[in-house]
Write an enzyme that holds these catalytic residues in place. Sequence first.
Site, PDB file in Angstrom:
ATOM      1  CE1 TYR A 183      -9.862 -24.264  -7.292  1.00  0.00           C
ATOM      2  CE2 TYR A 183     -10.438 -22.212  -8.387  1.00  0.00           C
ATOM      3  CZ  TYR A 183      -9.599 -22.932  -7.561  1.00  0.00           C
ATOM      4  OH  TYR A 183      -8.512 -22.325  -7.005  1.00  0.00           O
ATOM      5  CG  ASP A 222     -13.205 -17.663 -18.772  1.00  0.00           C
ATOM      6  OD1 ASP A 222     -12.799 -18.262 -17.764  1.00  0.00           O
ATOM      7  OD2 ASP A 222     -12.657 -17.735 -19.883  1.00  0.00           O
TER       8      ASP A 222
HETATM    9  N1  UFG Z   1      -7.503 -16.839 -21.685  1.00  0.00           N
HETATM   10  C1  UFG Z   1      -7.414 -16.803 -23.054  1.00  0.00           C
HETATM   11  N2  UFG Z   1      -6.603 -17.718 -23.680  1.00  0.00           N
HETATM   12  C2  UFG Z   1      -5.894 -18.649 -22.995  1.00  0.00           C
HETATM   13  C3  UFG Z   1      -5.990 -18.683 -21.587  1.00  0.00           C
HETATM   14  C4  UFG Z   1      -6.807 -17.763 -20.962  1.00  0.00           C
HETATM   15  O1  UFG Z   1      -8.056 -15.966 -23.723  1.00  0.00           O
HETATM   16  O2  UFG Z   1      -5.184 -19.459 -23.622  1.00  0.00           O
HETATM   17  C5  UFG Z   1      -8.327 -15.839 -20.995  1.00  0.00           C
HETATM   18  C6  UFG Z   1      -9.426 -16.463 -20.145  1.00  0.00           C
HETATM   19  O3  UFG Z   1     -10.596 -16.623 -20.915  1.00  0.00           O
HETATM   20  C7  UFG Z   1      -9.579 -15.420 -19.032  1.00  0.00           C
HETATM   21  C8  UFG Z   1      -8.167 -14.830 -18.891  1.00  0.00           C
HETATM   22  O4  UFG Z   1      -7.491 -15.149 -20.104  1.00  0.00           O
HETATM   23  O5  UFG Z   1     -10.418 -14.408 -19.462  1.00  0.00           O
HETATM   24  C9  UFG Z   1      -7.404 -15.406 -17.726  1.00  0.00           C
HETATM   25  O6  UFG Z   1      -7.485 -16.828 -17.787  1.00  0.00           O
HETATM   26  P1  UFG Z   1      -6.602 -17.779 -16.876  1.00  0.00           P
HETATM   27  O7  UFG Z   1      -6.944 -19.198 -17.290  1.00  0.00           O
HETATM   28  O8  UFG Z   1      -5.186 -17.374 -16.911  1.00  0.00           O
HETATM   29  O9  UFG Z   1      -7.123 -17.511 -15.408  1.00  0.00           O
HETATM   30  P2  UFG Z   1      -8.638 -17.531 -14.840  1.00  0.00           P
HETATM   31  O10 UFG Z   1      -9.032 -16.090 -14.720  1.00  0.00           O
HETATM   32  O11 UFG Z   1      -9.512 -18.437 -15.583  1.00  0.00           O
HETATM   33  O12 UFG Z   1      -8.409 -18.233 -13.459  1.00  0.00           O
HETATM   34  C10 UFG Z   1      -8.265 -17.514 -12.296  1.00  0.00           C
HETATM   35  C11 UFG Z   1      -7.600 -18.432 -11.287  1.00  0.00           C
HETATM   36  C12 UFG Z   1      -8.566 -19.471 -10.810  1.00  0.00           C
HETATM   37  C13 UFG Z   1      -9.871 -18.841 -10.406  1.00  0.00           C
HETATM   38  C14 UFG Z   1     -10.444 -18.059 -11.529  1.00  0.00           C
HETATM   39  C15 UFG Z   1     -11.760 -17.423 -11.152  1.00  0.00           C
HETATM   40  O13 UFG Z   1      -6.465 -19.064 -11.858  1.00  0.00           O
HETATM   41  O14 UFG Z   1      -8.029 -20.151  -9.699  1.00  0.00           O
HETATM   42  O15 UFG Z   1      -9.527 -17.043 -11.878  1.00  0.00           O
HETATM   43  O16 UFG Z   1     -12.592 -17.335 -12.291  1.00  0.00           O
HETATM   44  F1  UFG Z   1     -10.774 -19.790 -10.076  1.00  0.00           F
END
Ligand code: UFG
Length: 343
Positions: free
Chosen positions: A144, A288
């Site tokens: 991505y 992550d």
């Molecule tokens: N998380 C949980 N449980 C869940 C969902 C998420 O513990 O059910 C945690 C994830 O592990 C992470 C944090 O919450 O640590 C945030 O997760 P999200 O999925 O909400 O968002 P991300 O940080 O993974 O994603 C964001 C953007 C992406 C980008 C990414 C970069 O949405 O576009 O950061 O790593 F690519």
Amino acid sequence: MKQERNILICGGAGYIGSHMAQWLAEHGHEVTVLDNLSTGHREAVRWGDLIEADLLDPASLERAFGGRRFDAVMHFCARSLVGESVTQPYAYYANNVTGTLNLLEAMRRHDVGKLVFSSTAAVFGNPITDAIDEAHPKAPINPYGASKLMAERFLSDAAQAYGLRSVALRYFNAAGALPDHGIGEAHACETHLIPNVLRAALGQGPSLKIFGNDYDTADGTCVRDYVHVQDLAQAHALALNFMDKEEGAHTFNLGNGQGFSVHDVIATAANVTGLPIPYEVTARREGDPARLVAASDKAREQLGWAPQWTELAPIIDSAWRWHHDQPTWSPHHAHNDHPVQAA
Ligand code: UFG
């Protein structure tokens, strides 16, 4: 003097794109939405006309641009889930790389010279500094992030070759909603933290899982920088003004500059909703990074960006009001094997 513009929003039926349409319409601009509705919702197109077209189908793009005159394009179409990009890399490169190339070519053919592009914090990979500014090394750790970084490269090449003016905005964690305008985050398969926390509060869906509590952070859970979608929309609008003056390809990081752990989000959501949020701690999720926090001084200084939603509680409250009363929107339908999705 305020300038009214005619803007094409690619991916305008999606989460961030629909908030963009609301902002532009409220500020007197003409909006047209282009979307293949693979993950976007027809019901989210509340401002402007909808053209159903697919970035992987150049003929449909040709029809979309033909006979219309746009001052600029905003490009929100993408597949955007980190984990899925690891297991389906071809779909990510097809949509985010080939799709963007097709859009740029259509813009060139139809003489549209300004683009605002949705990029991401994922272009940086694992950060080596506490706050990530634009100069931070770009070393994506998943397809991505790699696909978005390639698209950023297209923009600097296009500036050189064709004089395209562009602004790539690297969002950190988009969050929140505009419930009073009837729009919010509605993904068929929800992976994001705040909606999952709110579903857990409502007793909907599977119980909330915390993906790892053994990170090198204060409470062991991952830290993120949550930024309201309306503030993202503001930055896009400012980028249009910026491109009036500035040639070339530019990049800006967009976040509030404050990091919140998964536990912080759960505690704040429990306060906002007044409901308990049951959770269990499970294994880490692949890809992550422990901490992603933006340094957005460049956007503040050069774009004049002034985020309005600087506290976590109101951001979660806006998402809560949306989730609580969320209308039933039509299910998604796949158009082809590699649908272009709306961010
Ligand atoms: N998380 C949980 N449980 C869940 C969902 C998420 O513990 O059910 C945690 C994830 O592990 C992470 C944090 O919450 O640590 C945030 O997760 P999200 O999925 O909400 O968002 P991300 O940080 O993974 O994603 C964001 C953007 C992406 C980008 C990414 C970069 O949405 O576009 O950061 O790593 F690519």
